[in-house]
Design an enzyme around this catalytic site. Structure first.
Site, PDB file in Angstrom:
ATOM      1  CG  ASP A 158      -5.656   7.584  -5.240  1.00 63.32           C
ATOM      2  OD1 ASP A 158      -4.905   8.773  -5.701  1.00 63.32           O
ATOM      3  OD2 ASP A 158      -6.608   7.175  -4.712  1.00 63.32           O
TER       4      ASP A 158
ATOM      5  CB  SER B  84      -7.252   8.809  -1.555  1.00 63.04           C
ATOM      6  OG  SER B  84      -7.007   6.646  -2.036  1.00 63.04           O
TER       7      SER B  84
ATOM      8  CG  ASN C 216      -8.235   5.187   4.541  1.00 67.14           C
ATOM      9  OD1 ASN C 216      -8.867   6.693   4.099  1.00 67.14           O
ATOM     10  ND2 ASN C 216      -8.481   4.816   6.003  1.00 67.14           N
TER      11      ASN C 216
ATOM     12  CD1 TRP D 102     -10.779   1.765  -0.283  1.00 67.04           C
ATOM     13  CD2 TRP D 102     -11.244   0.263  -0.718  1.00 67.04           C
ATOM     14  NE1 TRP D 102     -10.745   1.787  -1.093  1.00 67.04           N
ATOM     15  CE2 TRP D 102     -11.851   1.342  -1.398  1.00 67.04           C
ATOM     16  CE3 TRP D 102     -12.108  -1.080  -1.062  1.00 67.04           C
ATOM     17  CZ2 TRP D 102     -12.609   0.720  -2.786  1.00 67.04           C
ATOM     18  CZ3 TRP D 102     -12.571  -1.724  -1.796  1.00 67.04           C
ATOM     19  CH2 TRP D 102     -13.204  -0.554  -2.490  1.00 67.04           C
TER      20      TRP D 102
ATOM     21  CE1 TYR E 172     -13.588   5.249  -4.462  1.00 68.85           C
ATOM     22  CE2 TYR E 172     -15.307   4.315  -3.595  1.00 68.85           C
ATOM     23  CZ  TYR E 172     -14.143   4.242  -3.282  1.00 68.85           C
ATOM     24  OH  TYR E 172     -12.926   3.836  -2.170  1.00 68.85           O
TER      25      TYR E 172
ATOM     26  CG  ASP F  28      -5.284  12.438  -7.633  1.00 65.87           C
ATOM     27  OD1 ASP F  28      -5.149  10.977  -7.016  1.00 65.87           O
ATOM     28  OD2 ASP F  28      -7.258  12.267  -7.055  1.00 65.87           O
TER      29      ASP F  28
ATOM     30  CB  THR G 212      -7.757  12.179 -11.249  1.00 66.16           C
ATOM     31  OG1 THR G 212      -8.600  11.933  -9.699  1.00 66.16           O
ATOM     32  CG2 THR G 212      -7.642  12.417 -12.351  1.00 66.16           C
TER      33      THR G 212
END
Length: 345
Positions: free
Chosen positions: A73, A76, A78, A80, A116, A256, A259
Site C-alpha cells: 500500500d 500508508s 505501517n 501490520w 478504517y 495509492d 485504493t
C-alpha cells in the site's frame, strides 16, 4: 505539465482502507542492526489480482518464517498483521503471527492503532525479521493486531498491510519497511516500481530496487514531489472527450495502490458522474485514458469513482487508485523524491 505537490492530507483522506490514527507513546529509537550489510540487489514480489479490486503479495515474518498475505500500500506506511493475541473474527479468519515461534522476535510496549472507514485495528509494535522476495530485512518494526472489530476485515483476501509511504505518515513512529531496505543497503537503487494487470490477469508485481522496462512503452515521465508524506503529485486537469470535468484549476493527487477506485472531493465526483452518459465513456487525465467504470460478471458496471468530503480550507485532492495504476508502470523514487509514469505494456 504535472508537477509535485505538498501537504500532509493524512487526516482528510477518506478511503475504504484508511490509516488515520495513533494510539500510545512514540516508538523508541530503533536499534541499529548488528547484521553485516547484505549486497545490494533487486527482488520481484508477485501480486495476485483479486477481481481488479486488490493486489495481494506474500511476505514472511520471524525465524523460522511465518507467511502472510498483505496489500502493498503506497497510501500508508505501517506494516501490520494479525497476531495470536487477537480473537476477533477478522483475526480468526486469517493467518496470525505467533511470537513464541520466532527466535528473532523482540517485543516493545508501544501501542499502535489504525482506523478504517468500515473497521479498525489496535495492537502492539514489535521487532522481527521480515522477508520480501529474496530480501531479508533485520529488526523491522511490525504491528501485531490484538483487536480487529467490525466485519469488513473478516472477508478480505489478505491478512494485513505493508505500507510503502513515507515515515512521516507512519503510526506510532514505526520505520517503514522500504526505509530499512535502504538504510541496510539491501536494494540496488532507492526506488521501487509497480505493475498491475487488468481484467483479473496474472503478472502483477512490485519490484524493489529496480525498473523493468519490458513492462512499459515509451519513456518514463518523471514528476517531482514537494512533500515526503504520501506519493503526491500535481495534476493540471481531468478531462473527458477533451472537455474539463474536474480539477478545472489544477489539483493535487495521491498515487495509492491501497485504493481500488478514483476518489475525489464530494462536489467534483457527482459532476464527473453526470458527464458519464454510458459505461463505455472514459475519463481522460493529463496523458491518456483510463476506464470510468468497471464491468461485473453479470455484464453490469460499477462506477470507477468514489466521493469523500474535505474541509473547505483544503485544496482539491484526488486519490488515484488501482483503476489509474493499471494504466501505467509506476516508479516510486525515494532517492530523488519523484514518481515515474509510463503507459503499461
Amino acid at each position: 505539465s504535472i508537477q509535485g505537490l505538498g501537504q500532509n492530507h493524512r487526516h482528510t483522506k477518506q478511503r475504504v482502507l484508511k490509516d488515520s490514527g495513533v494510539l500510545g507513546e512514540l516508538l523508541l529509537q530503533q536499534a541499529l542492526s548488528p547484521a553485516v550489510k547484505h549486497h545490494r540487489t533487486t527482488t520481484t514480489e508477485l501480486l495476485e489480482n483479486y477481481m481488479d479490486l486488490s493486489y495481494v503479495g506474500t511476505i514472511s515474518i520471524g525465524t523460522p518464517a511465518q507467511q502472510f498475505s498483505v496489500i502493498f500500500d503506497t497510501g500508508s506506511a505501517n506494516l501490520w498483521v494479525p497476531s495470536v493475541y487477537c480473537s476477533s473474527p477478522a483475526c480468526a479468519n486469517h493467518q496470525r503471527f505467533d511470537p513464541a515461534r520466532s527466535s528473532t522476535y523482540r517485543s516493545t510496549t508501544t501501542s499502535v492503532a489504525t482506523w478504517y472507514g468500515t473497521g479498525s485495528m489496535v495492537g502492539v509494535l514489535a521487532y522481527d525479521t521480515v522477508t520480501v522476495g529474496s530480501i531479508q530485512v533485520q529488526n523491522q518494526m511490525v504491528g501485531l493486531s490484538q483487536w480487529e472489530p467490525g466485519s469488513f476485515l473478516v472477508h478480505v483476501p489478505f491478512d494485513g498491510f505493508l505500507g510503502l509511504g513515507f515515515p512521516k505518515i507512519a503510526s506510532s513512529g514505526a520505520t517503514p519497511l522500504f526505509d530499512n531496505m535502504m538504510s541496510q543497503g539491501l536494494v540496488a537503487q532507492d526506488l521501487f516500481s509497480i505493475y498491475l494487470t487488468p481484467d483479473e490477469r496474472n503478472g502483477s508485481f512490485v519490484l524493489f530496487g529496480g525498473i523493468d522496462s519490458s513492462h512499459f512503452t515509451g519513456n518514463l515521465s518523471w514528476i517531482p514531489l514537494t512533500a515526503q508524506t504520501y506519493w503526491q503529485i500535481k495534476v493540471d486537469r481531468i478531462t473527458m472527450h477533451g472537455l474539463p470535468i474536474a480539477c478545472i484549476h489544477g489539483c493535487q493527487a495521491i498515487l495509492d495502490s491501497g485504493t481500488s477506485m478514483l476518489a475525489g472531493p464530494g462536489l467534483s465526483v457527482p459532476h464527473s458522474e453526470m458527464q458519464l452518459h454510458s459505461a463505455r465513456h472514459r475519463l481522460c487525465h493529463r496523458w491518456h485514458t483510463i476506464p470510468a467504470a468497471s464491468p461485473m460478471e453479470d455484464g453490469s458496471c460499477i462506477s470507477g469513482f468514489e466521493a469523500y468530503a474535505l474541509p473547505v480550507t483544503t485544496d482539491e485532492l484526488w486519490i488515484l487508485g488501482n483503476i489509474f495504476l493499471r494504466c501505467y508502470y509506476s516508479v516510486f523514487d525515494r532517492a530523488n523524491s519523484m514518481v515515474g509514469l509510463a503507459p503499461a505494456a
